[in-house]
Design an enzyme around this catalytic site. Sequence first.
Site, PDB file in Angstrom:
ATOM      1  N   HIS A 401       0.859  -1.186   0.000  1.00  0.00           N
ATOM      2  CA  HIS A 401       0.000   0.000   0.000  1.00  0.00           C
ATOM      3  C   HIS A 401       0.893   1.233   0.000  1.00  0.00           C
ATOM      4  CE1 HIS A 401      -2.844   2.959   1.696  1.00  0.00           C
ATOM      5  NE2 HIS A 401      -3.823   2.132   1.377  1.00  0.00           N
ATOM      6  N   ASP A 478       3.061  -4.835   8.184  1.00  0.00           N
ATOM      7  CA  ASP A 478       1.802  -4.100   8.022  1.00  0.00           C
ATOM      8  C   ASP A 478       0.669  -5.118   8.086  1.00  0.00           C
ATOM      9  OD1 ASP A 478      -0.410  -2.664   7.254  1.00  0.00           O
ATOM     10  OD2 ASP A 478       0.405  -2.003   5.318  1.00  0.00           O
ATOM     11  N   GLN A 481      -4.484  -5.374   6.605  1.00  0.00           N
ATOM     12  CA  GLN A 481      -5.415  -6.249   5.894  1.00  0.00           C
ATOM     13  C   GLN A 481      -5.492  -7.652   6.493  1.00  0.00           C
ATOM     14  OE1 GLN A 481      -7.576  -5.521   3.527  1.00  0.00           O
ATOM     15  NE2 GLN A 481      -6.930  -3.379   3.479  1.00  0.00           N
ATOM     16  N   LYS A 504     -10.454  -1.534  10.129  1.00  0.00           N
ATOM     17  CA  LYS A 504     -10.347  -2.739   9.300  1.00  0.00           C
ATOM     18  C   LYS A 504     -10.767  -3.993  10.062  1.00  0.00           C
ATOM     19  CE  LYS A 504      -7.865  -0.569   5.967  1.00  0.00           C
ATOM     20  NZ  LYS A 504      -8.278  -0.352   4.581  1.00  0.00           N
ATOM     21  N   CYS A 642      -4.872   2.636  -3.721  1.00  0.00           N
ATOM     22  CA  CYS A 642      -3.632   3.129  -3.087  1.00  0.00           C
ATOM     23  C   CYS A 642      -2.531   2.079  -3.160  1.00  0.00           C
ATOM     24  CB  CYS A 642      -3.895   3.528  -1.632  1.00  0.00           C
ATOM     25  SG  CYS A 642      -5.053   4.878  -1.450  1.00  0.00           S
TER      26      CYS A 642
END
Length: 684
Positions: A401, A478, A481, A504, A642
């Site tokens: 991202h 990260d 997600q 999220k 993005c």
Amino acid sequence: MSINTNQFPADGNISGLPDVTELEKLANELFSLLPNEMPKANFSPDLADHPRLEKSLNLVHDRLPSLFSKGEGFNLNNPQTSLPDPHFPVNKTPQSGFGVSPPAVRPGNELSLNRPVSPNSITTNTDYPGLDHKQPSVAGSGISPSAAHQGNAVNLEDPQTSFPDPNVGSSVGLGHVPHSVAGSGISPSVIQNGPGYAEAFPFSPDTPFEPDFNKLWSSINTFKSTPQIPEIPGTGGAQYYFLQGAGFKGNDPFGINQNPTSQLSGKTFSHIQNGAGHAPFDVNLIKKDFPILQERVNGRPLIWLDNAATTQKPKSVIDRITYFYEHENSNIHRAAHELAARATDAYESARSKVQVFLNAGSVNEIIFVRGATEAINLVAKTWGEQNLNAGDEIIVSNLEHHANIVPWQQLAAKKGLKLRVIPVDDDGQILLDEYAKLLNPKTKLVSFTQVSNALGTVTPAKQIVEMAHQAGAKVLVDGAQSVSHLRSDVRALNCDWFVFSGHKVFGPTGIGVLYGKEDLLNETQPWQGGGNMIQDVTFEHTKFHDAPNRFEAGTGNIADAVGLGAAIDYVNKIGIDVIHQYEHYLLVYATNLMKDIPGLRLIGTAPDKASVLSFVFEGYKTEEVGAALNNEGIAVRSGHHCAQPILRRFGVETTVRPSLAFYNTCSDVDILVETLYRLRGAHR
């Protein structure tokens, strides 16, 4: 246990309970489901002659024998539970239209209203066996002591319900039911008596009455004893091997490989049961926990397939935030009054929930930020600024991202660093051999996503972390997600930092988390100065707190941190492994249908991926597809997400991106696929 008939007035009505008019109104709502010729006015003798009504009532008696034999009538004041009806005293015959069988009020089945359960003391309650309760700790719960004493506090361990309702009958025989019966739409008698209440009605399916009525009974029948979903051989439970050419024939326990027109939407995997003894997963009940999923868009029920952008919020999260502002709102840490104590307890309790959720070693390793983007920027502008020098190298992957690219680019430009990129193959998988070639003594940081937001690819995170550490580099993962789809275990990963956003994972926007190893955080200078993060300040010198306070300057997003804690409670109540299992099969189902649509190209077909279905459609711009789906009430993302570098790797600038969550169903997927087929036909 018996009822005191002296409690009741002569007419059998109890103050505060529905009267006949209210109950007739409820009954008329049921009649509104019948064909147009069904009378909509008040009860009349003509109703008894209506053939469909007579058939329906007879069928109800046939399908629910135990309700009529055991005296478990529906309480119309609380229709989510099944219990002896307190409207009627012993030996009183209920008036017609109440919806309660006469056996429900026979002696021995009555409800005692004499002794409510007290939530503020240790109680052995003879009227309510199995509902003994100990006073919840006020510290850390955000419950007003006076509210606890008065018996009207919210049970924050299960915020969708209050403390046990004294109007709900005995729980004898229920045993261990992890999900609260109150508010679940489940009859305790259904739990006791097992399956058999929600079979299909033997009517013609060409009228709307049957589907609606079947939904009613299927929502009641949720605690069936069902086997755990079998693991697909050779996959380890995680590989989507159908993408490599294998099929489900001979091993398709839920009809995944069937055509969508074969009524598979009725088999929406609504009874997944994990191995820990939790109640079966029922997606239809799950949907009811999310108020926005009852919304209509363009006259059609909302189908939310934009979960990779943001997830919807369960009622428990919404209610918890409301409760904070109504009963706890205060700044934290720096006051001696009651509300400050409540707010501090609630905020720090949320931090503890995040710690457990991530399996972090200490609450001091959990820092509240606005989201994953701010967390990455925090690391770049603190540890990165302080420890990286000209010539050092940072490695990211091609899947990232923009939030995991731009901060490192800015830092590289400022300090003379080099940014290197791990390539992916044509399925969107990380090429570990190429990654190994990038690692060298100059590598100081590896920062990568655990799940791609654009493709859904699940990266081999543990291997990437281990290889980086062998090269002497620090690692940031990260998890924006991954956190709502996979179990997050920062100690098992052994990453140095882990970031995610609350919105999220079914929590509020504007709140997120940076996990960092405690020693590493305390060695890092803060990036913002102000209140809350200092031990002592003079005009010559400032001494900072250790983590986490050193990185939480000023007044943070207290209410939404508490809301994030409630979201984690909700996810834990279902079970992240159950969620992963359900979403796995839903993704398999959707992918098998979508890959056969003429002109549709899936972008990202890695064998291990989360619930993202990114595609382009020949002859259509992505925004045109998004608009057509929106006309059907289907929300998807269309654009570059993005994540422009990874889309350009596949030769496209934008895609359409449906993304799934555990409140989606095969029926949602069917409507998506049917709409795409209609678009295909219209373009010919």
